[in-house]
Scaffold this motif. Structure first.
Motif, PDB file in Angstrom:
ATOM      1  N   LEU A 171      45.170  32.937  52.348  1.00  7.57           N
ATOM      2  CA  LEU A 171      45.229  33.958  51.957  1.00  7.57           C
ATOM      3  C   LEU A 171      44.013  34.998  51.479  1.00  7.57           C
ATOM      4  N   VAL A 172      43.867  34.727  49.782  1.00  7.80           N
ATOM      5  CA  VAL A 172      43.308  35.336  48.954  1.00  7.80           C
ATOM      6  C   VAL A 172      42.066  34.555  49.594  1.00  7.80           C
ATOM      7  N   GLY A 174      40.253  33.620  52.401  1.00 14.07           N
ATOM      8  CA  GLY A 174      40.540  33.873  53.870  1.00 14.07           C
ATOM      9  C   GLY A 174      39.273  32.927  55.000  1.00 14.07           C
ATOM     10  N   ASP A 179      41.741  35.445  60.255  1.00 11.21           N
ATOM     11  CA  ASP A 179      41.596  36.743  60.552  1.00 11.21           C
ATOM     12  C   ASP A 179      42.777  38.041  60.656  1.00 11.21           C
ATOM     13  N   HIS A 180      43.823  37.267  60.727  1.00 11.50           N
ATOM     14  CA  HIS A 180      45.008  38.208  60.757  1.00 11.50           C
ATOM     15  C   HIS A 180      45.928  37.728  59.763  1.00 11.50           C
ATOM     16  N   ALA A 181      45.620  36.681  58.780  1.00 16.56           N
ATOM     17  CA  ALA A 181      46.194  36.484  57.526  1.00 16.56           C
ATOM     18  C   ALA A 181      46.263  37.317  56.579  1.00 16.56           C
ATOM     19  N   GLY A 182      47.990  38.181  56.260  1.00 17.97           N
ATOM     20  CA  GLY A 182      47.602  38.781  55.019  1.00 17.97           C
ATOM     21  C   GLY A 182      48.465  38.855  54.085  1.00 17.97           C
ATOM     22  N   ILE A 183      49.381  39.442  53.216  1.00 21.38           N
ATOM     23  CA  ILE A 183      50.461  39.176  53.548  1.00 21.38           C
ATOM     24  C   ILE A 183      51.670  40.687  54.227  1.00 21.38           C
ATOM     25  N   SER A 184      50.341  41.496  54.286  1.00 25.82           N
ATOM     26  CA  SER A 184      51.410  42.297  55.465  1.00 25.82           C
ATOM     27  C   SER A 184      52.016  42.327  56.411  1.00 25.82           C
ATOM     28  N   ASN A 185      51.539  40.835  57.422  1.00 27.92           N
ATOM     29  CA  ASN A 185      52.222  40.234  58.156  1.00 27.92           C
ATOM     30  C   ASN A 185      54.101  40.592  57.838  1.00 27.92           C
ATOM     31  N   SER A 255      52.754  35.104  55.777  1.00 26.24           N
ATOM     32  CA  SER A 255      51.846  35.339  56.018  1.00 26.24           C
ATOM     33  C   SER A 255      50.478  35.616  56.742  1.00 26.24           C
TER      34      SER A 255
END
Length: 481
Positions: A171-172, A174, A179-185, A255
């Protein structure tokens, strides 16, 4: 008085702590979580927190009784003493039924995991193999069981911590082409409550299955060397376990990849890393989930055997279930569990696609029913105590009595929820039929164990709730062992 009549006290605090960990980290997390995620979306994290809090109150209730009166029959015996012989009979056999059903889910999941490497091998072959191997291991002494469960659980815990760290690195930094990873998921794909309040509430029917088996803490009291120390330590670790092993782990998974990409074809842990292109990590995680399944199956067979042994002692089960091996293991009950699990082989042969969801929903009913009986038993026990006896408890439940009221209402609500899903309503039907059959068997069988319940209850009142305040019951149990 002899080795043939009593279980061996071969479990120390380290064993019991990791047996409790192993029971809480199993198929419900590594495989069943995919169903709960699809039902509630990211809001499943809140569902696990709430469900975990309710289970903690159940285990504290069980812990209060287990520390005061450690015995092989555990909550089945407590229900007999405080709610009556029918309640004890139904509770004990329902727990044995729960362990059979949960174990069927675990062996099914094992077959699914093996499909990651051997997709062309029929699942039922793996199910048959694991039933025979783990069943044989349970015939060794309880100390061997404790050591085996310690190492299996240690592997699971280390792997989960490593997965959280690896997921955070992805996550941090990459790495892995995520590419689509992130806490916003957690909130951008339909929102945190992606399926609204309905999906969130209905998810509890699946979420609670994940915590099934944690009540094994009470079962181990009969073979614990120092239950007054080991039981509180194991129970009090539950909140941290829920946050770390369920909430944080699933937050990382959702995430790394949007929650709707989880298919349920295998473990979501393995799916996520495979979809990110981290093939080696996916293979390693598959080893871990296989170890988790083995650990869960191991604990299930152990727990069912001990509860049936305790029922045989109370004359609520056939006397043959009291037969022990030279190592102090109830070999007959282990053999019965192995025979029952062979049903899983047939089910995985006949209906491989739907077997897990059907089994897990039935297991949820049995599990929540047992938890409800534990809560009601503890309430009944408390009401019979004098203020002085209650004040002398070594491990009293917190938030008494309001926490118990809330937990009881929650468990009843979960049972009702099973009726609102096309895939889980059958659990209510099976559960109702099961309870009716048990009640009928109790009446037709001449009220087995009824003659033992009244004297036990009278002794309870005479000595201050069975030595609750004085702590004499553990000493008596040590003498018996």
């Amino acid at each position: 008085m002899t080795d043939k009549a009593t279980l061996s006290r071969g479990l120390n605090s380290r064993h019991i702590r990791f047996i409790a960990l192993g029971s809480a980290i199993g198929t419900g997390l590594f495989y069943g979580s995919s169903e709960s995620i699809r039902t509630a979306g990211p809001a499943v994290l809140l569902a696990y927190l709430i469900g975990g809090a309710a289970v903690f109150l159940v285990l504290r209730s069980l812990g209060e009784m287990a520390v005061s009166d450690p015995c092989a029959g555990s909550f089945g015996e407590y229900a007999t003493k405080h709610l009556g012989p029918l309640a004890g009979f139904v509770t004990g056999w329902t727990y044995a039924f729960e362990m059979v059903i949960v174990c069927l889910a675990d062996v099914t999941a094992f077959g699914v995991y093996m499909g990651f490497w051997f997709p062309d091998v029929p699942r039922w072959i793996w199910v048959l193999a694991v039933v025979l191997v783990v069943g044989a291991m349970n015939l060794f002494s309880v100390k061997v069981f404790g050591e085996l469960e310690f190492w299996l659980s240690l592997v699971k815990i280390a792997a989960i911590v490593a997965m959280i760290i690896a997921g955070a690195a992805i996550l941090v930094l990459g790495i892995g082409g995520a590419d689509h990873a992130g806490i916003s998921n957690l909130w951008t794909h339909g929102g945190f409550f992606a399926h609204g309040a309905h999906g969130f509430v209905v998810s509890f029917a699946v979420v609670m299955f994940a915590f099934g088996g944690t009540e094994i803490i009470g079962v181990t009291a009969g073979e614990a060397q120092h239950p007054e120390k080991a039981i509180p330590s194991a129970v009090n670790s539950i909140p941290l376990r829920v946050v770390l092993f369920y909430v944080l782990t699933l937050a990382v998974i959702m995430s790394l990849n949007p929650w709707q990409h989880i298919t349920g074809a295998g473990s979501p842990f393995v799916e996520i890393f495979a979809s990110l292109g981290v093939k080696s990590a996916a293979a390693v995680l598959n080893v871990v989930v296989i170890v988790a399944a083995l650990s869960a199956i191991n604990s299930d067979i152990f727990a069912a055997g001990r509860i049936m042994y305790g029922m045989a002692e109370r004359r609520q089960a056939p006397p043959v279930m009291q037969r022990l091996s030279r190592g102090g293991v109830p070999r007959t009950t282990v053999a019965i569990m192995i025979a029952a699990l062979l049903v899983g082989v047939v089910l995985n042969y006949a209906m491989p696609e739907n077997v897990f969801l059907v089994i897990s929903s039935i297991a949820t009913f049995a599990t929540v029913w047992v938890w409800l009986m534990i809560l009601l038993t503890q309430v009944a026990a408390r009401r019979r105590m004098t203020p002085g006896q209650a004040a002398g408890l070594k491990f009293p439940v917190p938030f008494w009595p309001y926490g118990q009221i809330v937990a009881i209402a929650f468990m009843v609500g979960v049972l009702v929820l099973l009726a609102f899903s096309g895939s889980t309503w059958i659990a209510l039907v099976v559960g109702a039929v099961w309870l009716a059959l048990l009640s009928g068997a109790y009446v037709l069988g001449g009220r087995p164990g009824a003659s033992l319940a009244a004297p036990a209850a009278g002794a309870k009142e005479a000595d201050g709730a069975g030595g609750t305040a004085s702590g004499s019951a553990p000493a008596a149990a040590e003498t018996r062992a």
